[in-house]
Design a protein around this motif. Sequence first.
Motif, PDB file in Angstrom:
ATOM      1  N   GLY A 191       2.143   3.467  -4.210  1.00  0.00           N
ATOM      2  CA  GLY A 191       1.551   5.063  -4.718  1.00  0.00           C
ATOM      3  C   GLY A 191       2.169   6.064  -3.819  1.00  0.00           C
ATOM      4  N   THR A 236      -3.955  11.670 -11.450  1.00  0.00           N
ATOM      5  CA  THR A 236      -4.902  10.730 -10.796  1.00  0.00           C
ATOM      6  C   THR A 236      -6.187  11.063 -10.244  1.00  0.00           C
ATOM      7  OG1 THR A 236      -2.655   9.717  -9.918  1.00  0.00           O
ATOM      8  CG2 THR A 236      -4.710   9.064  -8.785  1.00  0.00           C
ATOM      9  N   ARG A 270       0.779  -1.212   0.024  1.00  0.00           N
ATOM     10  CA  ARG A 270      -0.029   0.141  -0.115  1.00  0.00           C
ATOM     11  C   ARG A 270       0.735   1.296  -0.124  1.00  0.00           C
ATOM     12  NH1 ARG A 270      -1.148   1.977   5.339  1.00  0.00           N
ATOM     13  NH2 ARG A 270       0.100   0.890   6.810  1.00  0.00           N
ATOM     14  N   SER A 274       4.747   8.869  -5.486  1.00  0.00           N
ATOM     15  CA  SER A 274       4.155  10.331  -5.451  1.00  0.00           C
ATOM     16  C   SER A 274       5.396  11.302  -4.964  1.00  0.00           C
ATOM     17  CB  SER A 274       2.936  10.520  -4.766  1.00  0.00           C
ATOM     18  OG  SER A 274       1.836   9.802  -5.645  1.00  0.00           O
ATOM     19  N   GLY A 300       1.891   8.209  -9.597  1.00  0.00           N
ATOM     20  CA  GLY A 300       1.528   7.784  -8.178  1.00  0.00           C
ATOM     21  C   GLY A 300      -0.003   8.077  -7.855  1.00  0.00           C
ATOM     22  N   ALA A 301      -0.196   8.056  -6.495  1.00  0.00           N
ATOM     23  CA  ALA A 301      -1.528   8.400  -5.970  1.00  0.00           C
ATOM     24  C   ALA A 301      -1.770   9.757  -5.845  1.00  0.00           C
ATOM     25  CB  ALA A 301      -1.696   7.381  -4.798  1.00  0.00           C
TER      26      ALA A 301
END
Length: 149
Positions: free
Chosen positions: A8, A127, A5, A12, A121-122
């Motif tokens: 991401g 995104t 987890r 970023s 990335g997140a």
Amino acid sequence: MNVSRLGGPTLSLFRIVTGLLFTLHGLSSIFGLFGGNPMTGKAVPLGTWPGWWAALIQLVCGVLVLVGLFTRPAALLASGSMAYAYFVVHQPDDLLPLRNGGELSALFCWSFLLVAALGPGAWALDTLLARRRAGAPSASVAEPSPVSV
């Protein structure tokens, strides 16, 4: 601990730091901030090839990568400009980056290539915009799913 987890957010953070550092190089070369261009200590004269154009790429692509907007194309352009800087400016002096002063160009080149390949990335505007286009609610405003007992 579930490290999957963290992918991401870690990507970023890598993108944000790399974009910020690249932006600072552009600002120093175009506007003479932070000690100016590393070669002269001043701003690069407007329109000079390749220095001013490289600084413009650093500034624009650095900001785009920093905020995560048009991340992949901006990172690819930034990577290519750093490859050009390495092979045209540094590599003729010596083969190895430690001897020709091209470590930073090589690091930026490969860092931006990684961002171009893996995405923003997140935590990126790309995104967020993709989520909005897909119609998916963002995680912070999503309704909790009902719990069945």
